[in-house]
Design a protein around this motif. Sequence first.
Motif, PDB file in Angstrom:
ATOM      1  N   GLN A 124     -14.373  10.509  14.086  1.00  0.00           N
ATOM      2  CA  GLN A 124     -14.584   9.447  13.095  1.00  0.00           C
ATOM      3  C   GLN A 124     -13.274   8.956  12.481  1.00  0.00           C
ATOM      4  O   GLN A 124     -12.395   9.754  12.169  1.00  0.00           O
ATOM      5  N   HIS A 125     -13.148   7.647  12.328  1.00  0.00           N
ATOM      6  CA  HIS A 125     -12.086   7.048  11.524  1.00  0.00           C
ATOM      7  C   HIS A 125     -12.659   6.783  10.142  1.00  0.00           C
ATOM      8  O   HIS A 125     -13.811   6.362  10.017  1.00  0.00           O
ATOM      9  N   PHE A 126     -11.861   7.026   9.119  1.00  0.00           N
ATOM     10  CA  PHE A 126     -12.274   6.762   7.740  1.00  0.00           C
ATOM     11  C   PHE A 126     -11.351   5.704   7.151  1.00  0.00           C
ATOM     12  O   PHE A 126     -10.146   5.743   7.365  1.00  0.00           O
ATOM     13  N   LEU A 127     -11.905   4.789   6.415  1.00  0.00           N
ATOM     14  CA  LEU A 127     -11.126   3.804   5.673  1.00  0.00           C
ATOM     15  C   LEU A 127     -11.130   4.237   4.216  1.00  0.00           C
ATOM     16  O   LEU A 127     -12.189   4.427   3.623  1.00  0.00           O
ATOM     17  N   LEU A 128      -9.946   4.420   3.661  1.00  0.00           N
ATOM     18  CA  LEU A 128      -9.815   4.855   2.283  1.00  0.00           C
ATOM     19  C   LEU A 128      -9.131   3.777   1.464  1.00  0.00           C
ATOM     20  O   LEU A 128      -8.063   3.296   1.856  1.00  0.00           O
ATOM     21  N   GLN A 129      -9.732   3.393   0.361  1.00  0.00           N
ATOM     22  CA  GLN A 129      -9.092   2.483  -0.573  1.00  0.00           C
ATOM     23  C   GLN A 129      -8.448   3.352  -1.646  1.00  0.00           C
ATOM     24  O   GLN A 129      -9.130   4.153  -2.300  1.00  0.00           O
ATOM     25  N   LEU A 130      -7.126   3.213  -1.813  1.00  0.00           N
ATOM     26  CA  LEU A 130      -6.372   4.019  -2.773  1.00  0.00           C
ATOM     27  C   LEU A 130      -5.916   3.161  -3.941  1.00  0.00           C
ATOM     28  O   LEU A 130      -5.842   1.933  -3.819  1.00  0.00           O
ATOM     29  N   ASN A 131      -5.548   3.787  -5.024  1.00  0.00           N
ATOM     30  CA  ASN A 131      -5.032   3.048  -6.176  1.00  0.00           C
ATOM     31  C   ASN A 131      -3.518   2.839  -6.107  1.00  0.00           C
ATOM     32  O   ASN A 131      -2.912   2.394  -7.071  1.00  0.00           O
ATOM     33  N   GLY A 132      -2.911   3.158  -4.977  1.00  0.00           N
ATOM     34  CA  GLY A 132      -1.480   2.956  -4.763  1.00  0.00           C
ATOM     35  C   GLY A 132      -1.117   3.311  -3.336  1.00  0.00           C
ATOM     36  O   GLY A 132      -1.957   3.774  -2.562  1.00  0.00           O
TER      37      GLY A 132
END
Length: 172
Positions: free
Chosen positions: A125-133
């Motif tokens: 699995q590939h995961f897309l992560l939205q980070l705050n920086g």
Amino acid sequence: AAGAAQGATTTSVNPRGEVAQVRQLTVRFSEAVVPFGDLRQPDPMAVTCEGAVPPGHGRWANERAWLYDFDAPLQPGTRCTLKARAGWKPSSGALTGASEFSFGTGGPAVLNTQPYEGATIEEDQHFLLQLNGAATAQSVAANAWCEVEGIGDRVPLSMVTAPPRDAVLKAG
């Protein structure tokens, strides 16, 4: 009278240590350090930070509390130091005790993930992560992992970059 003989001390500084979201600093003193009602006194502390930092300004909230407001929240990975300004003296005569304090905003935090927690995933699995920086590949390798129910070991992560990353983003 004993307090005046010893001078004012810094009783609290916030934030300290690692704090994710920082927009304001607060310094409190043990006694009045500026004249009552005269809050246009000079800043008692110098604020220095590493990296790109939004502008800010200091102000007195009252005769015992000084605030420093950043125009925007500090980014992840920022380290700052507050240090008593040379030449600044409280109205009581002297500043005693610690005169330098530091804090950091820590690394980036995950705001959103895809697929979401509890979703069915594939073995590769590939995961897309939205980070705050921003995060670096070295930081991800050192500080990020997955946990799989029934497996006691951490599963390491690796960042997908360049054309493979673009393909994952288009597919997602």
